[in-house]
Structure formats: C-alpha cells, structure tokens
Design an enzyme around this catalytic site. Structure first.
Site, PDB file in Angstrom:
ATOM      1  N   GLU A  59      36.801  35.770  46.203  1.00 24.61           N
ATOM      2  CA  GLU A  59      37.466  36.185  44.956  1.00 24.61           C
ATOM      3  C   GLU A  59      38.042  35.065  44.284  1.00 24.61           C
ATOM      4  O   GLU A  59      38.215  34.053  44.696  1.00 24.61           O
ATOM      5  CB  GLU A  59      38.566  37.206  45.011  1.00 24.61           C
ATOM      6  CG  GLU A  59      38.234  38.396  45.907  1.00 24.61           C
ATOM      7  CD  GLU A  59      37.333  39.454  45.048  1.00 24.61           C
ATOM      8  OE1 GLU A  59      37.185  38.976  43.769  1.00 24.61           O
ATOM      9  OE2 GLU A  59      37.118  40.372  45.350  1.00 24.61           O
ATOM     10  N   GLY A  60      37.888  34.845  43.017  1.00 28.47           N
ATOM     11  CA  GLY A  60      38.143  33.878  42.113  1.00 28.47           C
ATOM     12  C   GLY A  60      39.674  33.537  41.655  1.00 28.47           C
ATOM     13  O   GLY A  60      40.620  34.656  42.128  1.00 28.47           O
ATOM     14  N   PHE A  61      39.759  32.668  40.878  1.00 27.11           N
ATOM     15  CA  PHE A  61      41.294  32.107  40.517  1.00 27.11           C
ATOM     16  C   PHE A  61      41.946  33.262  39.884  1.00 27.11           C
ATOM     17  O   PHE A  61      43.291  33.768  39.863  1.00 27.11           O
ATOM     18  CB  PHE A  61      41.406  30.939  39.696  1.00 27.11           C
ATOM     19  CG  PHE A  61      42.582  30.449  39.338  1.00 27.11           C
ATOM     20  CD1 PHE A  61      43.362  29.456  40.150  1.00 27.11           C
ATOM     21  CD2 PHE A  61      43.079  30.836  37.994  1.00 27.11           C
ATOM     22  CE1 PHE A  61      44.287  28.927  39.771  1.00 27.11           C
ATOM     23  CE2 PHE A  61      44.376  30.128  37.448  1.00 27.11           C
ATOM     24  CZ  PHE A  61      44.862  29.241  38.451  1.00 27.11           C
ATOM     25  N   ARG A  76      30.458  33.325  30.243  1.00 27.79           N
ATOM     26  CA  ARG A  76      30.187  33.003  31.819  1.00 27.79           C
ATOM     27  C   ARG A  76      28.540  32.749  32.038  1.00 27.79           C
ATOM     28  O   ARG A  76      27.820  33.644  31.398  1.00 27.79           O
ATOM     29  CB  ARG A  76      30.622  34.320  32.509  1.00 27.79           C
ATOM     30  CG  ARG A  76      31.907  34.089  33.000  1.00 27.79           C
ATOM     31  CD  ARG A  76      32.223  32.985  33.902  1.00 27.79           C
ATOM     32  NE  ARG A  76      31.669  32.919  34.848  1.00 27.79           N
ATOM     33  CZ  ARG A  76      31.541  33.642  36.038  1.00 27.79           C
ATOM     34  NH1 ARG A  76      32.887  34.330  36.313  1.00 27.79           N
ATOM     35  NH2 ARG A  76      30.801  33.134  37.093  1.00 27.79           N
TER      36      ARG A  76
END
Length: 458
Positions: free
Chosen positions: A66-68, A318
């Site tokens: 999972e990202g920031f 993105r």
C-alpha cells in the site's frame, strides 16, 4: 514528657489516610501499623492492585504494497477510533504509535536512505496531537522503558499481536455484518509473523502472543476484540499490535469526526515553505492573493467557499502501474493533453502544473502537446535537497501546489488525487473547481468519475 519527634510520628500515623505510593499502590498503613513490623505494612501495600489505569500503546502496520496516501487514510480510521476508545473504562490512557515510513513502492530513488522515516518528516505533529494522542516510534520506546526498567536494554514485548485478515465471504447471505473470530495462525512466509523483519521493521521488538483474527467491520469493533483477548493478569501497561490495519473500516466515513482528524493532518512546515516559494516563483501565487482559508490552527477553520486559487491549472496524472493496472480508465498522454488544453482555454489560464509519475520522455511529449502554454513540474534544486526531502517529501510538495491551483483535475481511483480533493475542500474551493477527473477518451461525455464528498463541520 513526650519528645517532640515521637509526638510528631504518633500524630502522623493517627491521622494518616490511605494514600498512593510512588509505585501506584494504595497504602493502608494507619497508626496501629506503627506498632507492627515494617515488613508487614509494606507487604500489605504490595498485595493491592494498582489504582491507576494501565497505559495502552496501540501499534499497527499496513500491507507493504500500500502507498503513502492509503496509509494516511488508515491513520484517520485509527485516530478517530482512539478518541472513542479513550472514553471507555480502562482505556483512558490509550495512545496510538505511528509506524515509521520505510521504502514504499512508489519511492523509486534507490540511492536514498528512506528507512524508518518519522511522521514529523511529512506532517506537523503538533497539529496532529491537537486531535489525537499519537507517538512517534522513538517516543514510544522511551515511554516503554520508563514504564518498565529505565536502565534496561532489553527488547519491547508486544503482549497482544493481532494478525487481521478478511473473511472469505464478506457478504454472507447477501448481508455485511460486523464480526470477528479467532483462527489458527499458519506458519507462513509473512515476516510480521515469523519475526524476520521485526515489528514495524524494528528488531528490538518481540511478540509474546500471536492471535490471528478474521475481522469484518468498523474500527469501533476493535474494542470488543481487545476486551475478549485481553490478558487476565493486570499490568501497568499493555502493548497491542494490529497487523494489516487496513482491514479495519471507517466508523463513519466522511463525517465530522473524519474531517477533524483529516484537518489536523497539516504538512511539515518546511515542506509548506518550499511549496509556497515554488508557487510564488512560478505562478505568482500566495495565500493572501488567492483568498485561501488558512488560520494558524485547524481548529479555527470554518465553512468557507470563497477561495480563488492561483492563476494556474493543476493536473495529477498517474502513469506507471496505472497504464496496465487501470488501462480502461487511464487516458493516453495525447488525450490528457486535449482535456487540459480545453479547460485552460475555458478558464482563460496560461499555466499548468503537472504532478505525475511519468517519465522524463513522457513529460517532454506532454509539453509538446501543450506548446502554447507554460507547463512545469516540481523537482528538487539539487541532489542534496532530494536527499533531505526524500521521495515522499517531493510528493507532498506536489500535493500542496496542486491544492492551491485555480482548477484541479485528477486521476480516476487514485488515492493521491483523493488527498488533494480533501486538501482543497479544507482550503475552501468551490466543488466544481476540485472534484474533476480525467476521462479515458477526450471526447467522452459520460465517463467514470471520482466520488464527491464535501467537507463537514461540527
């Protein structure tokens, strides 16, 4: 005649009421105990349970992939939960320990040391603490040692380690019901279960008991889980760890509690200063000129919709994994450029700020598609500055600059875009200037759009 010193001692014991000793025990030694042995009095005091409620440290982690920005959302779930938990008997002294940031998937600068970064590197901890009792990892270690043996160098012991996972069928009989149940822990490759990488990446943390739980529901259900599995013996502190905390859902997503926690998450002031300087240099943009709502404290913010924003458009695009993971909704560079150009002409703007994980060649192509306009992106002035900011700091600066643009357009289903939406809601932009999404096809009249969730105030 009774000596003064003997009279003073007798008087003290005659009127002495039970008091708390320094170790948290209640002393019941009265004047009669003056004639007993010291050992008997001391022993009686030690037999009683502590009066003070235990300090409860809640540690957690999130799936490494999972990202920031998803991790920021998980924090909000637990911060809101913590506030409610502290109103329950026995949990008044609960604290949330923030997991350090380490080598996230989107941090691509391999030559940087991006391990164990504190939350204070990205956020204003003083602001966050005005909403919830949170600790950086190193602060937790200090408090833990004070509660145990100040001179001890032994590891921290996690008394309750919960490995959370989803139920196989989340909609049994077509209904979603909040529930949890203990399951058998498998001997597996998961490093949080094997101890290979330690807890939160620290090797000086050991696990006393592992409990595997299938969990389905909102954060408030955690209290029932803590009560069911809590140790029978009473301690001066509890250390609880939640592995895969993203399994836990919001109690009330998008309500006043959610937005208060979100508003308290102001960015690190150094990052704000760098972003503001960039806005001024490239877009002649300041909070005063842009009519931005930004009081000294988030607690002073009020409903506001008059922010104008700087004379530029921000596009969050993105690329990378979205090109194959979300091919059906991610536009080509040319399609995105057409949509940007159309909106620039409509608004009478000449400048574009691009926040993107695109390559240098892709950014060059985008600029060629928009030759009549000024197209810029942020990059650190030097390698030393990047070393100081880290990849995550650069991303935060992007979000700040996007948050102040006259008009924002983001990527479908991107958490990075979602966080900018929220920031613009806090700053006071009109919804139609914020909740915009790139279409796959520039000619599409009805494409997939991100949801709109306006800010809520008490």
């Amino acid at each position: 005649m009774v000596p003064r010193w003997l009279f003073a001692i007798l008087f003290h014991f005659c009127f002495l009421k039970p008091v708390l000793s320094v170790d948290g025990h209640r002393s019941v030694c009265t004047w009669r105990d003056f004639f007993l042995t010291y050992h008997r009095c001391y022993h009686q005091s030690e037999q009683l349970a502590p009066i003070l409620e235990p300090t409860i440290f809640i540690l957690y982690d999130v799936n490494p992939s999972e990202g920031f920005n998803l991790r920021r959302d998980v924090y909000i779930r637990l911060a809101v939960f913590l506030r409610g938990l502290q109103t329950r008997p026995g949990y008044e002294s609960s604290k949330l320990v923030l997991p350090p940031w380490s080598e996230l998937f989107h941090w691509r600068s391999g030559y940087l040391n991006q391990m164990h970064l504190p939350w204070g590197h990205f956020f204003d901890l003083q602001s966050m603490r005005s909403y919830a009792d949170v600790l950086e990892a190193w602060e937790f270690f200090d408090e833990y040692r004070k509660l145990t043996k100040p001179d001890s160098r032994s590891s921290v012991v996690v008394g309750e380690f919960y490995k959370l996972s989803h139920f196989d069928d989340m909609f049994e009989n077509g209904v979603f019901v909040d529930k949890f149940e203990q399951t058998v822990c498998k001997k597996e490759t998961d490093p949080t279960m094997t101890g290979v990488s330690g807890v939160m990446g620290f090797r000086n943390v050991t696990i006393d008991e592992r409990i595997c739980v299938k969990f389905q529901g909102s954060a408030s259900l955690l209290h029932s889980m803590f009560e069911k599995f809590k140790p029978k013996k009473r301690y001066s502190h509890r250390v609880i760890f939640l592995a895969r905390a993203e399994t836990v859902l919001h109690d009330y997503w998008g309500n006043v509690d959610y937005w208060e926690a979100r508003r308290s998450m102001r960015f690190n002031r150094d990052l704000v200063r760098i972003a503001n300087r960039f806005r001024l240099d490239y877009f002649n943009s300041t909070n005063e000129w842009d009519r931005v709502q930004r009081p000294a404290s988030w607690t002073e913010e009020k409903p506001y919709r008059k922010t104008k924003g700087g004379d530029y458009l921000c596009a969050h695009m993105r690329r990378a994994d979205f090109l194959y993971g979300r091919e059906k909704t991610t536009p080509t560079l040319h399609s995105a450029a057409v949509q940007i150009k159309r909106k620039l002409l409509e608004l009478g703007l000449r400048k574009v700020f691009v926040s993107s994980d695109c390559s240098k060649s892709e950014f060059h192509d985008l600029k060629n598609y928009l030759k009549r306009f000024k197209v810029v992106r942020y990059s650190p002035e030097s390698r030393d500055e990047l070393t100081r900011l880290k990849d995550g700091g650069v991303a935060v600066i992007d979000q700040i600059v996007c948050s102040h643009a006259r008009y924002f357009i983001g990527t479908y289903e991107s958490t990075f875009t979602y966080r900018i939406y929220e920031e613009r809601e806090i700053l006071g932009f009109a919804k139609d200037l914020t909740f915009n999404t790139f279409c796959k096809d520039e000619e599409a009249s009805n494409c997939e759009k991100n949801a709109i969730w306006p800010i809520q105030y008490a």
